[in-house]
Write an enzyme that holds these catalytic residues in place. Sequence first.
Site, mmCIF file in Angstrom:
data_model
loop_
_atom_site.group_PDB
_atom_site.id
_atom_site.type_symbol
_atom_site.label_atom_id
_atom_site.label_comp_id
_atom_site.label_asym_id
_atom_site.label_seq_id
_atom_site.Cartn_x
_atom_site.Cartn_y
_atom_site.Cartn_z
ATOM 1 N N THR A 256 0.849 -1.194 0.000
ATOM 2 C CA THR A 256 0.000 0.000 0.000
ATOM 3 C C THR A 256 0.878 1.235 0.000
ATOM 4 O OG1 THR A 256 -0.007 0.294 2.396
ATOM 5 C CG2 THR A 256 -1.699 -1.180 1.454
ATOM 6 N N ASP A 257 0.326 2.348 -0.436
ATOM 7 C CA ASP A 257 0.986 3.618 -0.164
ATOM 8 C C ASP A 257 0.886 3.860 1.348
ATOM 9 O OD1 ASP A 257 2.316 5.992 -0.375
ATOM 10 O OD2 ASP A 257 1.107 6.800 -2.001
ATOM 11 N N TRP A 258 1.596 4.869 1.822
ATOM 12 C CA TRP A 258 1.941 4.987 3.249
ATOM 13 C C TRP A 258 0.793 5.524 4.113
ATOM 14 C CZ3 TRP A 258 5.274 2.480 0.832
ATOM 15 C CH2 TRP A 258 6.497 2.083 1.380
#
Length: 767
Positions: A256-258
């Site tokens: 996932t992005d952060w």
Amino acid sequence: MTTNAQVQLRADNIDEVIKAMTLEEKAKLLVGGANNFFSDNAVVGGEADLVAGAAGTSPAIPRLGIPATVLTDGPAGVRIDPTRKGSDKTYYATAFPIGSCLASTWNTDLVNKVGQAIGNETKEYRCDVILGPGMNLHRNPLCGRNFEYYSEDPLLTGKIAAAYIQGVQSQGAGVSAKHFAINSQETDRTAVDERVSQRAARELYLRGFEIAVRESNPWTVMSSYNQINGQYSMGNRDLLTKILREDWGFKGIVMTDWIGIREGLPTITEVQAGNDLMEPGQPAQVNEIIEGVKSGKLDIADVDRNVRRMLEYIVKTPSFKKYPASNNPDFVAHAAITRQSANEGIVLLKNNGTLPWKNGNIKTVALFGENSYDFLSGGTGSGCVHPPYVVDMLEGLKNAGIKSSETLTDIYRKYIEFARVKFQAERHPAKWYQNEYFGQQKYPEIGLDPICVNKEVNGADAAIITIGRQAGEGVDRDINTEFNLNAEERALITNVCNAFHAAGKPVIVIINSGSVIETASWSGYPDAILCAWQPGMEGGNSIADLLTGKVNPSGKLTMTWPIAATDHASTKNFPGQIDDYSLQQMIGNKTPIPGHAYTNHEEDIYVGYRYFDTFGRDVAYPFGFGLSYTTFAFSKPVVKAKGKDAVEVSITVKNTGSVSGKEVAQVYVKAPKGNLEKPAQELKAFAKSRELKPGESEVLTMTIPVRMLASFDEANSQWLTEAGTYTFCIGNSSRNIAATATLKLGEYTEKTTNALAPQHKLNLLKQ
Ligand code: BGC
């Protein structure tokens, strides 16, 4: 399950390791290890567990010989903290040209070399994956992160990304192709719903990723923050499994992005959708997975599948192979690569014959514009890099034996010192991205009195004005203050041109920006304009190479430069800037910003030149455009079927001018009239020549798979190339076609699924 402590991970015993893992260990492996990320003091790029400043990790399970792996931003070089507490050693990394500049080389071999150098620095700094390439489409010139991305065209995006990925991965380090998908705006990016037709999604926004996945096998892909047609990318099974894995055959992991935990999207939905690694990771997510399995909401088979993919990833990494990181990359070799790639990525937009400077006829230059002295090597946010130095215009010219006005140097240097302190003192704390830790900042231009400008004319043979723009993660660009020039910049251009032209001396404008700016209102004044982008830490040297003719420009624009920002069909649905955008929103604080809950992609497939060329709108500089110091001629092309699945295009390019140079052959295809509406033309292949001496020629041969001529036929959930006569137009910009040829093709179809169906009716632009 066995708890045999002797089982240690090897490349060939993954089944055995999965059997030996407890549920807790499996859950842990799927959640990033930067557990302090969401603590009060933690920020992106804060102290990660293993390499200071790296963005994240995958967790270690020492009992089973599973090492932690380290993920670092990306994409213009390795972004780690340059210094560490209690140590004199430095950890600077080479700042390579930003994405827009790299893509403007149209040179996949060169981009591959850059990828190799970045892959090497990734592993020498004890990291496993570089969080790049950035592959979102330039839907609109106002996106704050366009600098990290390549183009408004998916083919070019995919080919450049594939070259970068192959380069990095040839070094035994990995990439994370990001942000998957349709993350072409920063405003409210963690919540916004990108409402888009299936056709525009598949044909434009996903196609670059498809090409990269099929051609370069990225180790990892990063799922984006936003929603697509009502579903978060991170929890979107259509996107992460049906399209990415089943249609395209992706074999790596998705991270996932952060964002950690997000309201409205359970971690278990992300696991089920095909997200293998939750970044940056929160302990509560591990518990969620464990509880999910225990309560029967999450099937252990889904967990095992993702764990297997994680292990398959881990056994490839330098950490697993115990690569002895030197913390000492070869800056000299990499500086040469960054200089060369910027040489080819910088685009000559205008030249009335003043360039190149010949035979040392320009000995002293008056350098205007604060960015001449504080040159922007890259953009801001997670995409910034901390380089050991940046060669500015002053130094670049000096290295080429050209002097600069001492008075101006003194004025500007003092001003920059003052501006830096003032800017930081006045910065609003919510503007986290304006901290120098997130990249070089742009200070307002100083107004120079015309008397001061006039005084410079006598002592200089030419003037250079650098116009700088900074942009980056978290904020989109403002039309008035960032796309357009401001009053000081306009006055500077007018005053310098008036003064120097009155004395018969040339003026060159250098654009030091990651993205497109307005040029039409002022481009008539200077003698030459070079779009240098943010060309990495050797920028001043790269530009001097071009000014002096040591290198002949061969960069070409990868996006249309409009006359006004509002000319793009997408602008009316591109959100405005949000002043108080904060770290909280960036990491997913949960309430959508009113008015920005969704973005309608009403321009549909008419993005960039597909819009301007189909609807016959004038532009400042067309897609594919860039000047050279020599001239080239294209022969009549030969276009023929290559088997039943591909078309082969060959053309001879000849240097008809007086200096050596490289040219890019761009193949635009016009489809026959059929059932599906088509843009006037679309880029379907390109090739860059080698350096051709005057009179020399080269045959460039390009292959276009018939499936790449297809459009997405929503009614039948299929790719469709309609039968008929296709016209292949070859030129050196979308508006300068030198030669054409036609070929009859039969129908081609490829069934897919009804993935990403829109939830809302969109008022789509039609011809
Ligand atoms: C950005 C990513 C980046 C990640 C880690 C996110 O906010 O969108 O591009 O890789 O942070 O720093």
